[in-house]
Design a protein around this motif. Structure first.
Motif, short mmCIF file in Angstrom:
data_model
loop_
_atom_site.label_atom_id
_atom_site.label_comp_id
_atom_site.label_asym_id
_atom_site.label_seq_id
_atom_site.Cartn_x
_atom_site.Cartn_y
_atom_site.Cartn_z
N HIS A 5 -1.24 28.54 22.56
CA HIS A 5 -1.74 28.92 23.67
C HIS A 5 0.44 29.53 23.83
O HIS A 5 0.60 28.63 24.65
N THR A 6 1.72 29.57 23.16
CA THR A 6 2.48 29.38 23.52
C THR A 6 3.53 30.72 22.75
O THR A 6 2.62 30.76 21.52
N GLU A 7 4.65 31.28 23.51
CA GLU A 7 4.94 31.87 22.18
C GLU A 7 5.55 30.90 21.29
O GLU A 7 6.67 30.28 21.84
N PRO A 8 6.38 31.15 20.16
CA PRO A 8 6.91 30.31 18.84
C PRO A 8 8.69 30.46 19.22
O PRO A 8 8.85 31.45 19.93
N THR A 9 9.41 29.86 18.77
CA THR A 9 10.77 29.21 18.72
C THR A 9 11.03 29.72 17.64
O THR A 9 10.56 29.83 16.73
N ASP A 10 12.70 29.80 17.36
CA ASP A 10 13.38 30.22 16.47
C ASP A 10 12.61 28.63 15.34
O ASP A 10 12.26 28.86 13.85
N THR B 102 5.35 40.12 11.51
CA THR B 102 5.64 39.07 12.59
C THR B 102 4.83 39.33 13.81
O THR B 102 4.56 37.85 14.51
N ASN B 103 4.57 40.62 13.48
CA ASN B 103 3.85 40.68 14.65
C ASN B 103 2.48 39.64 15.05
O ASN B 103 1.90 39.75 15.56
N MET B 104 1.90 39.98 13.93
CA MET B 104 0.69 38.94 13.03
C MET B 104 0.99 37.67 12.79
O MET B 104 0.06 36.99 13.91
N PHE B 105 1.58 37.34 12.87
CA PHE B 105 2.22 35.33 12.90
C PHE B 105 2.34 35.45 14.74
O PHE B 105 1.38 35.21 14.30
N LEU B 106 2.48 36.22 15.65
CA LEU B 106 2.63 36.18 16.76
C LEU B 106 1.75 36.31 17.55
O LEU B 106 1.82 35.01 18.27
N ARG B 107 0.57 36.99 17.00
CA ARG B 107 -0.67 36.99 16.99
C ARG B 107 -1.51 34.96 17.20
O ARG B 107 -1.76 34.72 17.80
N SER B 108 -1.32 35.21 15.51
CA SER B 108 -2.21 34.08 14.93
C SER B 108 -1.69 32.17 15.66
O SER B 108 -2.33 32.02 16.06
N PRO C 114 -4.61 33.96 9.67
CA PRO C 114 -3.84 34.36 9.93
C PRO C 114 -3.25 35.87 9.17
O PRO C 114 -3.73 35.49 7.66
N ALA C 115 -3.46 36.99 9.46
CA ALA C 115 -2.92 38.30 8.23
C ALA C 115 -1.17 38.05 8.41
O ALA C 115 -0.48 38.24 6.25
N PRO C 116 -0.48 37.22 8.60
CA PRO C 116 0.98 37.51 8.02
C PRO C 116 0.91 36.04 6.53
O PRO C 116 0.79 34.87 7.17
N GLN C 117 1.18 37.16 5.54
CA GLN C 117 1.29 36.39 4.46
C GLN C 117 2.11 36.45 3.36
O GLN C 117 2.09 37.00 2.50
N PRO C 118 3.64 35.90 3.95
CA PRO C 118 4.59 36.64 2.77
C PRO C 118 5.09 35.83 1.46
O PRO C 118 4.02 35.11 1.25
N SER C 119 5.09 36.93 0.57
CA SER C 119 4.71 36.14 -0.54
C SER C 119 5.70 35.43 -1.25
O SER C 119 6.79 35.21 -0.47
N VAL C 120 5.70 34.01 -1.96
CA VAL C 120 6.63 34.35 -2.78
C VAL C 120 6.60 34.66 -3.88
O VAL C 120 5.68 35.00 -4.38
N LYS C 121 7.94 35.36 -5.23
CA LYS C 121 7.48 35.45 -5.90
C LYS C 121 8.88 35.48 -7.27
O LYS C 121 10.29 35.16 -6.21
N THR C 122 8.49 35.40 -7.92
CA THR C 122 9.52 35.51 -9.20
C THR C 122 10.51 36.41 -9.19
O THR C 122 10.47 37.86 -8.40
#
Length: 419
Positions: free
Chosen positions: A347-352, A335-341, A34-42
């Motif tokens: 095959h369902t919508e993600p919850t909180d 966010t939209n990339m994560f939703l698609r992945s 999936p495209a969403p890859q938020p970074s861990v950063k120092t």
């Protein structure tokens, strides 16, 4: 990624089988990219160029090392045995567990695409204190690299009471309970406790609003001190007591005694720490009436976001602010990339809970993959996720605490992030 579950009793053919099939299907899902890859950063890294784009995760991982993660969730699998059924409450806990697990696993699948490798073990706490205590003695759990769970405060307390010696972090993934309750140096509290909401509001007021006076309107219930005490301490400290704090208990919404202290040219800042419906309906009406003559800004309890009895138009007129750790910006590209992945995988919508699981899986998964020991020092790593950001402090005897909260304001009948 390898996933291992603890032994469980045979499943009956009832309709709740879907809950457990979700685990099995998730375990067998292909490696995702999936495209969403938020970074861990120092803390020394430069911020991203735009809010919609996150730098890609660097391939600084070892293909040879397998990170073992033990996840302890209240699945309640004993309710799935012959002639047993789930109550509505038990099913809610089981669904929450599956949703969190699916988000966490999607994050690990994302990281396996760059060469990381994990063994994810699932254990059922049954939301039972005795079971949580027993799991703390399980060598499969103790010998792993990271422990995620249990979920609920009483289970966390029973579990951490056994694993009190210095060792690897134990993640409390969802509970906002104060870590002072558990007194465990290994605990990682992901959801900021109430005192950090109070400190966040005080910091914003002291640094951005800079009023001469702040009014705290109490209902008289002692639990409000959990908010007001850290709020006053923080604003006194930051302003060096130059901001006067007027702490008063209001009866029947009567604000008349405060009127001589109000300013009709500058914003009058009111803190309302209550969550009691009867008090809030009366006090907000009184403030709304007062706002016809005086400029008023209100700061409320973070739980206000959940209260359907509050009127958005009234909150907007009062320039109401609250703190939050649950605001998802659905306009961001990541966010939209994560939703698609997530939809593609499950095959369902993600919850909180699924989004929280994803953020936490990305954070700890990358730390484990990049540095065998780096994940033992969360206070050195900041993270900006989809659901919330992570900024940890370490307190003696309490472990690591995420202190990041967002400041939201009611605008156009919605809550908008202001900081």
């Amino acid at each position: 990624m390898t996933l291992v579950r603890n032994h469980r009793p045979p499943l009956s053919g009832n309709k709740w089988l879907i809950v457990f099939l979700a685990l099995i299907v998730g375990a067998c899902s292909p490696k995702l990219r999936p495209a969403p890859q938020p970074s861990v950063k120092t803390k020394t890294e430069k911020p991203p160029v735009t809010p919609d784009e996150k730098p890609p995760i660097k391939s600084e991982v070892s293909n040879a090392r397998v990170s073992v993660i033990s996840m302890i969730l209240p699945l309640g699998l004993d309710h799935a045995t012959f002639k047993q059924t789930y109550t509505a409450d038990d099913l809610k806990k089981a669904n929450m567990s599956v949703e969190y697990y699916q988000g966490f696993k999607l994050a690990l699948d994302s990281l396996t695409s760059i060469g990381a490798n994990y063994k994810l073990q699932i254990f059922d706490s049954k939301d039972d204190v005795a079971q949580a205590h027993s799991l703390a003695n399980n060598p499969q759990i103790k010998d792993g690299d990271l422990i995620v769970g249990p979920i609920f405060p009483e289970d966390v307390k029973a579990f951490t009471s056994v694993l009190s010696a210095a060792r690897k972090p134990i993640v409390s993934p969802l509970s906002p309970a104060s870590p002072a309750t558990f007194k465990n140096q290994n605990l990682v509290t992901m959801t900021p406790p109430l005192e950090y909401h109070a400190k966040g509001a005080a910091t914003y007021i002291a640094n951005r609003v800079k009023p001469k006076k702040v009014f705290i309107l109490n209902s008289g219930f002692s639990d409000e001190k959990l908010y007001t005490a850290p709020f006053k301490y923080t604003i006194d400290s930051l302003s060096k007591r130059k901001i006067q704090v007027v702490n008063t208990t209001i009866v029947r919404g009567n604000l008349t005694p405060l009127i001589p202290q109000l300013n009709n040219k500058e914003q009058n800042i009111f803190i309302v720490p209550s969550t009691k419906q009867a008090f809030l309906l009366v006090i907000l009406h009184s403030l709304d009436t007062l706002s016809r003559k005086y400029p008023i800004t209100v700061f409320g309890h973070p739980n206000w976001e959940k209260f359907s009895f509050l009127k958005a138009a009234q909150l907007q007129r009062l320039k109401t602010h609250i703190t939050s750790t649950d605001k998802v910006n659905y306009k961001l590209g990541q966010t939209n990339m994560f939703l698609r992945s997530y939809r593609q995988a499950y095959h369902t919508e993600p919850t909180d809970f699924a989004i929280k699981g994803f953020d936490q899986g990305m954070y700890f998964g990358e730390l484990l993959a990049k540095d065998e020991d780096g994940f033992k020092n969360p206070e050195k790593k900041d993270y900006t996720g989809i659901h919330n950001s992570f900024h940890f402090i370490k307190k003696p005897g309490q472990g690591w605490i995420n202190t990041h909260v967002d400041i939201l304001r009611y605008e156009n009948f919605d809550l908008k992030k202001v900081e």
